[in-house]
Design a protein around this motif. Structure first.
Motif, PDB file in Angstrom:
ATOM      1  N   ILE A  16      17.245   1.428 -34.869  1.00 48.03           N
ATOM      2  CA  ILE A  16      18.220   2.083 -35.755  1.00 48.03           C
ATOM      3  C   ILE A  16      18.228   1.397 -37.120  1.00 48.03           C
ATOM      4  O   ILE A  16      18.181   2.050 -38.169  1.00 48.03           O
ATOM      5  CB  ILE A  16      19.629   2.048 -35.126  1.00 48.03           C
ATOM      6  CG1 ILE A  16      19.676   2.941 -33.881  1.00 48.03           C
ATOM      7  CG2 ILE A  16      20.686   2.485 -36.141  1.00 48.03           C
ATOM      8  CD1 ILE A  16      20.895   2.726 -32.999  1.00 48.03           C
ATOM      9  N   GLN A  19      25.026   5.768 -34.217  1.00 40.45           N
ATOM     10  CA  GLN A  19      23.688   6.011 -33.680  1.00 40.45           C
ATOM     11  C   GLN A  19      23.540   5.381 -32.292  1.00 40.45           C
ATOM     12  O   GLN A  19      22.965   5.972 -31.383  1.00 40.45           O
ATOM     13  CB  GLN A  19      22.631   5.420 -34.621  1.00 40.45           C
ATOM     14  CG  GLN A  19      22.553   6.071 -35.978  1.00 40.45           C
ATOM     15  CD  GLN A  19      21.759   7.352 -35.943  1.00 40.45           C
ATOM     16  OE1 GLN A  19      20.747   7.452 -35.271  1.00 40.45           O
ATOM     17  NE2 GLN A  19      22.227   8.353 -36.656  1.00 40.45           N
ATOM     18  N   SER A  36      16.815   2.928 -40.733  1.00 46.50           N
ATOM     19  CA  SER A  36      17.967   3.371 -41.521  1.00 46.50           C
ATOM     20  C   SER A  36      17.607   3.526 -42.999  1.00 46.50           C
ATOM     21  O   SER A  36      16.673   2.891 -43.479  1.00 46.50           O
ATOM     22  CB  SER A  36      19.121   2.372 -41.385  1.00 46.50           C
ATOM     23  OG  SER A  36      18.799   1.146 -42.000  1.00 46.50           O
TER      24      SER A  36
END
Length: 199
Positions: free
Chosen positions: A166, A105, A170
């Motif tokens: 991120i 990512q 997640s």
């Protein structure tokens, strides 16, 4: 309400504003982060005798054990690689799947990183018994300094903000289990970006 009243109200609201979500407040062996208190083990030192690979002589080596999180809100945090645990996993796989997810990512968002940035890594990851990430630090190494880039005034804060986003967005983990009881677990650091392996 007059200007003085508005100013006083503004000051009161600013004073009442909680610390930023990414702020860590450290006091002794405890760290407050996002409403939870994390306790740390002290640094440990041990001496071992090993063979010097160059000379073949036996030499004394001092082994340093860095502090690590051992409790969250006074509840024990197990090491995820503890042999007595069924370790926490990510996406039906082991913890390495999470590391790969974050790194992929991150690299999709950033092409060229500054040359003086040697690596970025996540350290002291804590997963609670519901599979939520509750603690982590985002650190970098510039060849001269190693520091937490999500704290203070770092020129690399935008990378820390991206990694924070991120991690926070997640999917959840499968929590660790000890004899079928779900428990909190901690993981050692891993690289999100490492120039020595990307060039």
């Amino acid at each position: 309400m007059g200007i003085a009243g508005i100013s006083l109200l503004s000051v009161a609201l600013l004073a009442a504003k909680p610390a930023e979500e990414s702020d860590r407040i450290k006091t002794g062996d405890k760290t407050l982060f996002r409403g939870h208190t994390f306790s740390w083990t002290p640094e440990s030192r041990d001496t071992d005798i090993v063979e010097d690979p160059v000379t073949g002589e036996m030499v004394n080596v001092i082994m340093v054990g860095l502090p690590r999180i051992d409790a969250m809100d006074d509840d024990k945090v197990y090491r995820n690689n503890d042999e007595t645990l069924q370790p926490a996993g990510f996406g039906g796989k082991d913890a390495d799947a999470f590391y790969a997810y974050v790194a992929a990512q991150f690299s999709a968002r950033f092409g060229q990183l500054p040359d003086d940035l040697h690596n970025i890594y996540i350290d002291n990851l804590v997963i609670d018994e519901r599979g939520k990430v509750r603690y982590y630090e985002i650190k970098c190494n510039t060849g001269q300094n190693t520091y937490d880039i999500s704290q203070g005034d770092s020129p690399y804060q935008r990378y820390a903000a991206a990694i924070r986003g991120i991690i926070d967005a997640s999917p959840g983990w499968q929590p660790a289990a000890l004899r079928r009881r779900l428990v909190k677990s901690g993981l050692e650091g891993f690289y999100v970006f490492n120039r020595s392996t990307t060039r």
